[in-house]
Design a protein around this motif. Structure first.
Motif, PDB file in Angstrom:
ATOM      1  N   SER A 128       0.461  -1.302   0.349  1.00 47.32           N
ATOM      2  CA  SER A 128      -0.038  -0.483  -0.200  1.00 47.32           C
ATOM      3  C   SER A 128       0.164   1.371   0.263  1.00 47.32           C
ATOM      4  N   SER A 129      -0.067   2.613  -0.542  1.00 53.01           N
ATOM      5  CA  SER A 129       0.850   3.387  -0.656  1.00 53.01           C
ATOM      6  C   SER A 129       0.218   5.059   0.783  1.00 53.01           C
TER       7      SER A 129
ATOM      8  N   ASP B 203      -5.753   2.672  -4.411  1.00 49.07           N
ATOM      9  CA  ASP B 203      -7.669   2.940  -5.248  1.00 49.07           C
ATOM     10  C   ASP B 203      -8.434   2.283  -3.949  1.00 49.07           C
ATOM     11  N   PRO B 204      -9.836   2.829  -4.420  1.00 51.29           N
ATOM     12  CA  PRO B 204      -9.941   3.323  -5.062  1.00 51.29           C
ATOM     13  C   PRO B 204     -10.286   5.212  -5.105  1.00 51.29           C
ATOM     14  N   GLU B 205      -9.634   5.713  -3.831  1.00 48.45           N
ATOM     15  CA  GLU B 205     -10.084   7.285  -3.863  1.00 48.45           C
ATOM     16  C   GLU B 205      -8.628   7.356  -4.980  1.00 48.45           C
TER      17      GLU B 205
ATOM     18  N   ARG C  75      -7.011  10.623  -9.732  1.00 50.25           N
ATOM     19  CA  ARG C  75      -6.425  10.483 -10.661  1.00 50.25           C
ATOM     20  C   ARG C  75      -6.829  11.205 -11.811  1.00 50.25           C
ATOM     21  N   ARG C  76      -7.880  10.088 -12.558  1.00 53.77           N
ATOM     22  CA  ARG C  76      -9.335  10.917 -13.063  1.00 53.77           C
ATOM     23  C   ARG C  76      -9.403  11.498 -13.775  1.00 53.77           C
ATOM     24  N   MET C  77      -9.015  12.971 -12.753  1.00 52.56           N
ATOM     25  CA  MET C  77      -9.450  14.273 -12.433  1.00 52.56           C
ATOM     26  C   MET C  77      -8.845  14.953 -13.260  1.00 52.56           C
ATOM     27  N   VAL C  78      -6.980  14.659 -13.884  1.00 50.13           N
ATOM     28  CA  VAL C  78      -6.072  14.747 -13.834  1.00 50.13           C
ATOM     29  C   VAL C  78      -5.639  14.382 -15.119  1.00 50.13           C
ATOM     30  N   THR C  79      -6.493  13.183 -15.668  1.00 52.17           N
ATOM     31  CA  THR C  79      -5.263  12.101 -16.309  1.00 52.17           C
ATOM     32  C   THR C  79      -5.413  13.812 -18.148  1.00 52.17           C
ATOM     33  N   ALA C  80      -6.592  13.738 -18.890  1.00 48.78           N
ATOM     34  CA  ALA C  80      -6.554  14.757 -19.805  1.00 48.78           C
ATOM     35  C   ALA C  80      -5.038  15.983 -19.759  1.00 48.78           C
TER      36      ALA C  80
ATOM     37  N   GLY D  92       3.040   0.913 -12.484  1.00 50.54           N
ATOM     38  CA  GLY D  92       1.765   0.397 -11.854  1.00 50.54           C
ATOM     39  C   GLY D  92       0.571   1.539 -11.341  1.00 50.54           C
ATOM     40  N   ILE D  93       0.220   1.510 -11.756  1.00 51.28           N
ATOM     41  CA  ILE D  93      -0.976   2.416 -10.280  1.00 51.28           C
ATOM     42  C   ILE D  93      -0.423   3.934 -10.013  1.00 51.28           C
ATOM     43  N   HIS D  94       0.984   3.917  -9.454  1.00 50.90           N
ATOM     44  CA  HIS D  94       1.851   5.012  -8.823  1.00 50.90           C
ATOM     45  C   HIS D  94       2.349   6.246  -9.709  1.00 50.90           C
TER      46      HIS D  94
END
Length: 401
Positions: A65-66, A95-97, A102-107, A346-348
């Protein structure tokens, strides 16, 4: 099993005169034990992961965990503990937090966005080099090029207005200096938080075209969460690109055969590959990726128990001969190093990696072409380094031409 007195202290000291090499003790550990115990500043004994395969395993295992709130999480230093406790953001949540934030700023950090900013980065780079050349035949590459280049790029990404740009850059310069005292660094972080808070307030009426404006328009995060996200972008991106610029230049100037390759090339594919190799070779995030075991897990034949801390030494993993062809301790700009872990895994993995890549391609593809006689102005052994921030760097880099 080692005892606390036998465990080596982490991070290890680098060898004087070999500032770009991994610490000798760390290299020795990596050769014999890809998973082993170390001691850190607070007296705890986390597991150190030095092997490439083992690093990728941990960085993709949800049991590692992070979340810095969990007992056993290993902070790099007291100031890191204070910073992350105050600034809960993507690198320190699971995740899911994490996925939500991350989804907020991916673009804003996509490769498409990064490529769209390439002309802006190129214009900034040319202006900074023009200013250096106009000022004479010497410069501090850190203060005169690396820091302002990084700062202006971050301003562009965040959407910082020109009127606040100088204040933002001034605070960024102090945050990027490795030797800043803890009290000064903490005060500057609070000043930067206040500045970003004012920019968030302005964005409610004038959103602008940047991360801050986009987050305000989305209306999914609180102002405090937007400030924390912007501060993360600033802290993670500013120092890393600035120090990659100076250390990358040092690496090339001390490897003249490799410098000639990049100086003479006009091939964007080669320049991009060279940047990947420099990222691998230097791995400026030198204090490891921090995790804590949420459940028991086995890594490299070693059982890591729930609640035990983990440090993934991606700099060492990037020198694993099982993962990279040839001699991984040598700088080879022709090497295929795209699978390096300089941005994590990975995801981070680093959100801004595409922007960093484009920025560094512009820097390394321009500097030695514009100033072909660039060289160090002082001997390598007189350059001062500090190891007390998560990003390895120099205090200054005097150059001449």
């Amino acid at each position: 099993m080692s005892t606390q007195l036998e465990d080596p202290f982490y991070p290890m000291d680098r060898t004087p005169g070999c500032p770009l090499d991994l610490p000798v003790k760390l290299r020795e550990i990596a050769k014999t034990a890809p998973v082993s115990r170390v001691r850190i500043w607070d007296g705890s004994r986390p597991w150190l992961i030095t092997g490439y395969a083992e690093a990728r395993q941990v960085l993709t295992d949800p049991r590692a965990s992070s979340d810095q709130r969990l007992p056993g999480y290993t902070f790099a230093a007291p100031q890191a503990k204070a910073f992350h406790t105050r600034n809960r953001s993507m690198p320190t949540v699971d995740d899911p937090e994490h996925a939500y934030l991350r989804r907020m700023v991916t673009a804003d950090f996509s490769n498409r966005k990064a490529q769209a900013l390439r002309p802006v980065f190129q214009r900034t780079m040319d202006e900074l080099v023009d200013a250096m050349l106009a000022a004479g035949n010497t410069a501090d590459l850190f203060a005169d090029l690396a820091v302002p280049m990084s700062s202006k790029a971050i301003c562009e990404v965040l959407g910082v207005h020109h009127s606040e740009g100088e204040r933002f850059a001034a605070l960024g310069r102090i945050m990027a200096v490795p030797g800043s005292p803890d009290s000064v660094h903490a005060r500057v972080v609070e000043d930067m938080r206040a500045l970003l808070g004012s920019l968030v307030q302005q964005a409610h009426t004038e959103p602008g075209d940047g991360v801050i404006g986009h987050l305000v328009r989305a209306s999914e995060l609180s102002d405090e969460e937007i400030v924390a996200t912007a501060l993360l972008v600033m802290a993670a991106g500013h120092g890393a690109t600035a120090h990659m610029t100076t250390l990358g230049t040092m690496a090339l100037l001390t490897h003249p055969d490799q410098l000639e390759l990049i100086r003479e090339s006009r091939d964007p594919v080669f320049i991009a590959n060279a940047v990947e190799e420099l990222l691998r070779y230097l791995s400026v995030a030198h204090l490891g990726r921090r995790r804590v075991a949420k459940e028991d897990l086995e890594v490299g034949g070693v059982l890591i128990r729930k609640g035990e801390g983990i440090i993934v030494a991606t700099d060492t993993a990037n020198h694993d001969p099982q993962a990279f062809d040839g001699d991984p301790d040598a700088l080879d700009l022709h090497r295929d190093a795209r699978h390096h872990l300089a941005f994590g895994f990975g995801i981070h993995q680093c959100l801004g990696q595409q922007l960093s890549r484009v920025l560094l391609q512009v820097v390394f593809g321009t500097l030695y072409r514009r100033i072909p006689t660039l060289e160090l102005a002082i001997p390598v052994d007189q350059i001062s380094y500090k190891l007390d921030l998560a990003i390895y760097g120099v205090n200054e880099l005097p150059v001449k031409w």
